[in-house]
Design an enzyme around this catalytic site. Structure first.
Site, PDB file in Angstrom:
ATOM      1  N   HIS A   1      -0.355   0.090   7.217  1.00 21.05           N
ATOM      2  CA  HIS A   1      -1.022   0.948   6.225  1.00 21.05           C
ATOM      3  C   HIS A   1       0.002   1.985   5.752  1.00 21.05           C
ATOM      4  O   HIS A   1       1.008   1.620   5.175  1.00 21.05           O
ATOM      5  CB  HIS A   1      -2.253   1.582   6.896  1.00 21.05           C
ATOM      6  CG  HIS A   1      -3.285   2.101   5.958  1.00 21.05           C
ATOM      7  ND1 HIS A   1      -4.554   2.434   6.369  1.00 21.05           N
ATOM      8  CD2 HIS A   1      -3.244   2.355   4.635  1.00 21.05           C
ATOM      9  CE1 HIS A   1      -5.263   2.863   5.341  1.00 21.05           C
ATOM     10  NE2 HIS A   1      -4.484   2.841   4.277  1.00 21.05           N
TER      11      HIS A   1
ATOM     12  N   ASN B   1      -1.879   7.669  -2.235  1.00 17.08           N
ATOM     13  CA  ASN B   1      -0.668   8.117  -1.545  1.00 17.08           C
ATOM     14  C   ASN B   1       0.180   9.052  -2.400  1.00 17.08           C
ATOM     15  O   ASN B   1       0.187   8.953  -3.633  1.00 17.08           O
ATOM     16  CB  ASN B   1       0.166   6.908  -1.115  1.00 17.08           C
ATOM     17  CG  ASN B   1      -0.477   6.173   0.047  1.00 17.08           C
ATOM     18  OD1 ASN B   1      -0.890   6.797   1.017  1.00 17.08           O
ATOM     19  ND2 ASN B   1      -0.575   4.865  -0.053  1.00 17.08           N
TER      20      ASN B   1
ATOM     21  N   ASP C   1       0.805  -1.220   0.000  1.00 21.80           N
ATOM     22  CA  ASP C   1       0.000   0.000   0.000  1.00 21.80           C
ATOM     23  C   ASP C   1       0.834   1.264   0.000  1.00 21.80           C
ATOM     24  O   ASP C   1       0.481   2.246  -0.635  1.00 21.80           O
ATOM     25  CB  ASP C   1      -0.931   0.005   1.217  1.00 21.80           C
ATOM     26  CG  ASP C   1      -1.732   1.297   1.307  1.00 21.80           C
ATOM     27  OD1 ASP C   1      -2.697   1.438   0.527  1.00 21.80           O
ATOM     28  OD2 ASP C   1      -1.381   2.166   2.127  1.00 21.80           O
TER      29      ASP C   1
ATOM     30  N   ASN D   1      -6.448  11.154   2.737  1.00 23.74           N
ATOM     31  CA  ASN D   1      -5.728   9.907   2.493  1.00 23.74           C
ATOM     32  C   ASN D   1      -4.227  10.146   2.583  1.00 23.74           C
ATOM     33  O   ASN D   1      -3.699  10.338   3.655  1.00 23.74           O
ATOM     34  CB  ASN D   1      -6.145   9.342   1.128  1.00 23.74           C
ATOM     35  CG  ASN D   1      -5.828   7.884   0.962  1.00 23.74           C
ATOM     36  OD1 ASN D   1      -4.667   7.514   0.899  1.00 23.74           O
ATOM     37  ND2 ASN D   1      -6.854   7.039   0.885  1.00 23.74           N
TER      38      ASN D   1
ATOM     39  N   ILE E   1       3.159   4.610   5.770  1.00 26.77           N
ATOM     40  CA  ILE E   1       4.452   4.619   6.456  1.00 26.77           C
ATOM     41  C   ILE E   1       5.201   5.911   6.146  1.00 26.77           C
ATOM     42  O   ILE E   1       4.926   6.598   5.154  1.00 26.77           O
ATOM     43  CB  ILE E   1       5.335   3.407   6.073  1.00 26.77           C
ATOM     44  CG1 ILE E   1       5.637   3.424   4.566  1.00 26.77           C
ATOM     45  CG2 ILE E   1       4.665   2.105   6.487  1.00 26.77           C
ATOM     46  CD1 ILE E   1       6.612   2.317   4.143  1.00 26.77           C
TER      47      ILE E   1
ATOM     48  N   ASP F   1      -2.688   7.696   6.676  1.00 25.36           N
ATOM     49  CA  ASP F   1      -1.287   7.901   6.296  1.00 25.36           C
ATOM     50  C   ASP F   1      -0.630   8.870   7.262  1.00 25.36           C
ATOM     51  O   ASP F   1      -1.302   9.529   8.070  1.00 25.36           O
ATOM     52  CB  ASP F   1      -1.211   8.416   4.854  1.00 25.36           C
ATOM     53  CG  ASP F   1       0.181   8.276   4.247  1.00 25.36           C
ATOM     54  OD1 ASP F   1       0.991   7.497   4.791  1.00 25.36           O
ATOM     55  OD2 ASP F   1       0.465   8.936   3.231  1.00 25.36           O
TER      56      ASP F   1
END
Length: 353
Positions: free
Chosen positions: A114, A269, A53, A223, A116, A168
């Site tokens: 999730h 991301n 992810d 997000n 990082i 995030d």
């Protein structure tokens, strides 16, 4: 008369229900398809079968990948296996993904990583911050990276009422970070209701050992998050609003909105190209395919590069796109020295030179 009132109320309720469903389909880009944009010299990374992810790359070329994320209601290719952190040395000619050992005392069986982020301290200590969802709860784990042992030493688990649905994170100190909450609620049903009603209650939180506070709010579903190379701006992806927000940092760590960039895709991301400052975005062209998984019509992938986001007209370029035949549900793209890693929410990962 009573029946007439009841029928009228039922009609209004059905009309509102239909309007909300139509609005949700639009937010999910449920009708969008993509044409392939291929890259040369790409191959799927061996050992990643159930998603990568998020990805963060150190200045020395060591890439961390969070793998095996599981979310309620989302498809998983490995539902019974815990997640982990992999590492790739992008300085090597043919880098392999190796799983990092995690110190004793940390509950590996419930590890569900999730987002990082890495932070390098003044003494060159590398800290890895990991958003974790053990048993679908919400914590932030702080590890110390021990390069010689290829391992992570667990230092701290952070829980807080202002972190109910963390997605995030971007580290700005050895125990300091900004984090996105993609929902206001932590309960799965209330999360669904919040999304369905389009409440825009998601937010960004600043955490330090001395202070925890909401520093930006009003997002549909906050997000991905990252920081500009000069540390002056925070970038936040609002996935269901198809937007990237540019927020200015202040000395007290508060944020104020500077601008919003509208896009035609679900932005996940965000990564920064260290050589240019450009933003790389892992995107979901069609969110309905992502959430309602059909192996015969899988979710597609898309990677965008955004140049000069602070300018009046930023340049947005499609770096990669695939209809799901190779890569399904791209969530992140990170670059190092002309090498590109593309991760996904629950599928494979791609390495391109």
């Amino acid at each position: 008369m009573g029946r007439l009132v009841a029928l009228s109320l039922l009609g209004i309720a059905l009309a509102l229900l239909g309007e909300r469903l139509l609005a949700l389909r639009n937010r999910l880009k449920a009708s969008r398809e993509v044409e392939s944009v291929d890259l040369p010299n790409c191959h799927l990374i061996k050992g990643i079968e159930a998603g990568a992810d998020d990805i963060d790359i150190l200045p020395n070329g060591l890439a961390f990948l969070s793998v095996g994320l599981k979310c309620p209601g989302l498809h998983s290719f490995s539902p019974d296996k815990p997640g982990g952190i992999l590492m790739m040395d992008l300085k090597k000619e043919n880098p392999r993904a190796l799983e990092l050992r995690i110190s004793r005392g940390f509950n590996l069986a419930s590890f569900n990583p999730h987002g990082i982020s890495t932070f390098i301290d003044n003494d060159d200590t590398v800290y890895l911050f990991v958003v974790n969802h053990p048993e679908f709860k919400n914590t932030v784990e702080i590890f110390k990276f021990e390069e010689e042992e290829n391992s992570l030493l667990h230092l701290k688990t952070i829980k807080h009422e202002l972190l109910p649905s963390v997605n995030d994170i971007i580290a700005v100190g050895p125990a300091h970070f900004y984090a996105t909450n993609d929902h206001y609620f932590s309960d799965p049903f209330l999360k669904y209701l919040e999304t369905y009603l389009n409440l825009h209650w998601a937010n960004v939180v600043y955490y330090s050992p001395n202070e925890v506070k909401v520093v930006a709010e009003g997002f549909d579903a906050a997000n991905g998050i990252n920081i500009s190379p000069d540390k002056k701006y925070i970038y936040v992806a609002d996935i269901l609003a198809h937007e990237i927000h540019v927020l200015e940092r202040h000395p007290n760590m508060n944020l104020t909105q500077l601008k919003v960039l509208k896009l035609d895709t679900l932005v996940d991301n965000l990564s920064i190209d260290p050589s240019s400052g450009d933003i790389l975005v892992g995107c979901h062209p069609n969110g309905q395919k992502l959430f309602i998984y059909d192996p015969n019509n899988p979710p597609s992938s898309e990677v965008l590069r955004i140049q000069n986001i602070l300018s009046e007209k930023p340049t947005v370029t499609t770096v990669y796109a695939n209809n799901g035949s190779v890569l399904q549900g791209s969530s992140v793209a990170s670059v190092y020295d002309r090498k590109l890693l593309i991760g996904t929410l629950y599928h494979r990962a791609l390495y391109c030179e």
